[in-house]
Scaffold this motif. Sequence first.
Motif, PDB file in Angstrom:
ATOM      1  N   UNK A  65      37.397  53.831  45.950  1.00 20.38           N
ATOM      2  CA  UNK A  65      38.049  53.218  44.792  1.00 20.38           C
ATOM      3  C   UNK A  65      38.047  51.686  44.882  1.00 20.38           C
ATOM      4  N   UNK A  66      38.091  51.175  46.105  1.00 20.04           N
ATOM      5  CA  UNK A  66      38.277  49.724  46.307  1.00 20.04           C
ATOM      6  C   UNK A  66      37.224  48.866  45.587  1.00 20.04           C
ATOM      7  N   UNK A  67      35.934  49.187  45.652  1.00 25.00           N
ATOM      8  CA  UNK A  67      34.950  48.331  44.955  1.00 25.00           C
ATOM      9  C   UNK A  67      35.161  48.284  43.440  1.00 25.00           C
ATOM     10  N   UNK A  68      35.931  49.251  42.907  1.00 24.28           N
ATOM     11  CA  UNK A  68      36.221  49.250  41.463  1.00 24.28           C
ATOM     12  C   UNK A  68      37.498  48.457  41.163  1.00 24.28           C
ATOM     13  N   UNK A  69      38.016  47.757  42.157  1.00 20.39           N
ATOM     14  CA  UNK A  69      39.235  46.961  41.961  1.00 20.39           C
ATOM     15  C   UNK A  69      40.493  47.808  41.915  1.00 20.39           C
ATOM     16  N   UNK A  70      40.412  49.041  42.403  1.00 21.97           N
ATOM     17  CA  UNK A  70      41.576  49.940  42.369  1.00 21.97           C
ATOM     18  C   UNK A  70      42.048  50.220  43.794  1.00 21.97           C
ATOM     19  N   UNK A 103      54.551  49.412  40.296  1.00 24.98           N
ATOM     20  CA  UNK A 103      55.524  48.327  40.174  1.00 24.98           C
ATOM     21  C   UNK A 103      54.893  47.081  39.577  1.00 24.98           C
ATOM     22  N   UNK A 104      53.706  46.766  40.033  1.00 27.94           N
ATOM     23  CA  UNK A 104      53.086  45.513  39.580  1.00 27.94           C
ATOM     24  C   UNK A 104      52.020  45.748  38.508  1.00 27.94           C
ATOM     25  N   UNK A 105      51.808  46.998  38.127  1.00 27.95           N
ATOM     26  CA  UNK A 105      50.790  47.278  37.097  1.00 27.95           C
ATOM     27  C   UNK A 105      51.496  47.407  35.748  1.00 27.95           C
ATOM     28  N   UNK A 106      51.169  46.511  34.808  1.00 27.80           N
ATOM     29  CA  UNK A 106      51.819  46.562  33.493  1.00 27.80           C
ATOM     30  C   UNK A 106      51.328  47.789  32.725  1.00 27.80           C
ATOM     31  N   UNK A 107      52.027  48.108  31.629  1.00 26.59           N
ATOM     32  CA  UNK A 107      51.602  49.262  30.818  1.00 26.59           C
ATOM     33  C   UNK A 107      50.166  49.094  30.346  1.00 26.59           C
ATOM     34  N   UNK A 108      49.809  47.845  29.955  1.00 26.38           N
ATOM     35  CA  UNK A 108      48.441  47.676  29.453  1.00 26.38           C
ATOM     36  C   UNK A 108      47.433  47.812  30.602  1.00 26.38           C
ATOM     37  N   UNK A 109      47.800  47.376  31.787  1.00 27.35           N
ATOM     38  CA  UNK A 109      46.883  47.584  32.931  1.00 27.35           C
ATOM     39  C   UNK A 109      46.731  49.070  33.236  1.00 27.35           C
ATOM     40  N   UNK A 110      47.856  49.793  33.132  1.00 33.59           N
ATOM     41  CA  UNK A 110      47.776  51.241  33.400  1.00 33.59           C
ATOM     42  C   UNK A 110      46.905  51.911  32.341  1.00 33.59           C
ATOM     43  N   UNK A 153      42.832  55.717  33.204  1.00 34.49           N
ATOM     44  CA  UNK A 153      41.790  56.721  32.955  1.00 34.49           C
ATOM     45  C   UNK A 153      40.593  56.551  33.892  1.00 34.49           C
ATOM     46  N   UNK A 154      40.281  55.310  34.209  1.00 36.40           N
ATOM     47  CA  UNK A 154      39.159  55.051  35.140  1.00 36.40           C
ATOM     48  C   UNK A 154      39.500  55.618  36.529  1.00 36.40           C
ATOM     49  N   UNK A 202      37.334  58.491  38.404  1.00 36.63           N
ATOM     50  CA  UNK A 202      36.762  58.292  39.745  1.00 36.63           C
ATOM     51  C   UNK A 202      37.306  59.334  40.716  1.00 36.63           C
ATOM     52  N   UNK A 203      38.604  59.640  40.576  1.00 35.23           N
ATOM     53  CA  UNK A 203      39.191  60.639  41.477  1.00 35.23           C
ATOM     54  C   UNK A 203      38.562  62.009  41.238  1.00 35.23           C
ATOM     55  N   UNK A 204      38.387  62.311  39.967  1.00 37.24           N
ATOM     56  CA  UNK A 204      37.799  63.618  39.646  1.00 37.24           C
ATOM     57  C   UNK A 204      36.413  63.753  40.287  1.00 37.24           C
ATOM     58  N   UNK A 205      35.615  62.695  40.137  1.00 39.27           N
ATOM     59  CA  UNK A 205      34.273  62.716  40.745  1.00 39.27           C
ATOM     60  C   UNK A 205      34.368  62.836  42.253  1.00 39.27           C
TER      61      UNK A 205
END
Length: 393
Positions: free
Chosen positions: A337-342, A365-372, A377-378, A382-385
Motif C-alpha cells: 500500500x505504501x507506494x500508493x501513499x496509503x 484521525x488525520x484523514x478528512x472526510x474528503x480524503x477518506x 475506495x482505492x 488495493x486490499x481486495x487485490x
Amino acid sequence: MAERFSAADLEVQPFAPGPADFSAFPVALWQRLQNKHWRQSRSDLLDYNDQGGHGSLRRAVADYVRAFRSVQLDPDQVLITTGTQQSLSLCAQLLADHGDTVWIEDPAYWGAVKAFLATGLRLQPIPVDAEGMAPDACPQATAPRLIYATPSHQYPSGAVMSLARRQQILQLAHQHQAWVLEDDYDSEFRFSGPPLSSLQGLDHGERVLYMGTFSKVLYPGLKLGYLVVPKRLVAAFKRAHYDLNRPGQMAQQAALAEFIEMGHFASSLRRARLAYAERRQALIRALQPVLQTPPSTPAALSTAPLGWLAGAAQGLHLCMRLPTLEHTTDRRIAQQLAPHGLIARPLSAYCLARQDLQGLVLGYGYASLSQIAHHGPRLADLLQNSLNSPKKI
Ligand SMILES: Cc1ncc(COP(=O)(O)O)c(C=O)c1O
C-alpha cells in the motif's frame, strides 16, 4: 516484535494510526489566553514547579476525570506531565527496579514498550482477546511489579476490557502487590454505548495509576498530560517528578486550565467526537467490499479472503483483522500500500510474542472526510487485490 515502531513512523498520511486532527484547534483563542498569562509574568509562571503542576490545571483535570471517567481522586493526586510517555517513564522509574517484570498487553503500544525497556524492565507479554488482557492465557508468567493496560480501548486491537477481566487484573495486582498503569489515551472519543468507568475508579485508586493526555484532544505538540497517583504515593511522585524532570511550562498550563474552565475544551471535544465518528463511518463504508461480519469461531470464517472489524467504535483508529493467508501477510500488504501513499500498520508488527494475529491498523484521525472519500475506495480496491492475489496490486 521483529520490527519496532518509532516516532519516525508517525507520518500524517492517510491512514496512519495515531495522529489526531489538530487543524481544527482554535489557535487565535489559544494565543489570546497564552498572551493573557504571559502578560502577568509572575515568577511562579516562569520558574520550575515542585507542586506537580499548576494548581488550576490540576483542579480542572481532577473535575474532568472524576465526572467523565469515574476516577476517584483529590486534585492533590494529579501530576501534570509532558504526556503519557513521561507518565509511563516516571512510573517505571519510581515503582520498579531494573530487571523487574512488567506485564504488557500483546499486541502492545510501542511507546510503552520503549519506556519500559529504557528503564531496564523485563517485558512479560500477556495476550489480548476480545475481553482485553487475558492473564489466564499465561499461567507461567513471572509475577509482575507493574501491569500496563489500555482497558477502555486496547491499543491497537480495540478490545474493551470486560468487568470480569478488570476485577481479575485488580485482584492479581493486589495479590502480587503490583501497580496497575492504566493508559486511558482516547476514551474521550467513544461513539456508541454508555461511557466506560475507569479501572482506577473500580479499585478506589489503591493500586492503579491512571494516565491521560491532551495530545489527542488538543494537539500533540502541546506536550501536556496527567497522571493520577494513589494518595500514599503523592509526596514521593511530586519529589521525583521535580528531581527527574524539572517541570515547567506554567503559563501554558494556566492557559489550558482557563481553556477548560471556560468550556472550550468541552466544545472542542464535542466537535471532534462528531467529526471522528463521521470519519470512522465513512472509512468503514469504503472498506465494505473487503469486510465480513466478525466470525464467532475460526471455523465461522468465510472462505473468501475478507477482513473483519475488531473492537469498540472508539478512538482515532480501527483494527481490521485478517485471516491467515498462505500467499500474503499483513506486513506485505502494508508494504504494497505504501507506494500508493496509503499507510496501514500491520497488526503483527505490534505483537511481542504471539504469532497468530494478522490485520491492519488504520487511522482516521488525520484523514478528512474528503480524503477518506478520495482514498478509501482505492484502499479497498488495493486490499481486495492484495487479499486475493498479491501479484495484481
Ligand atoms: C496507547 C497510547 N497511549 C498514549 C498515547 C499518547 O501519548 P503522549 O501523551 O505521550 O502523546 C498514544 C498516542 O498515540 C497512544 O497510542
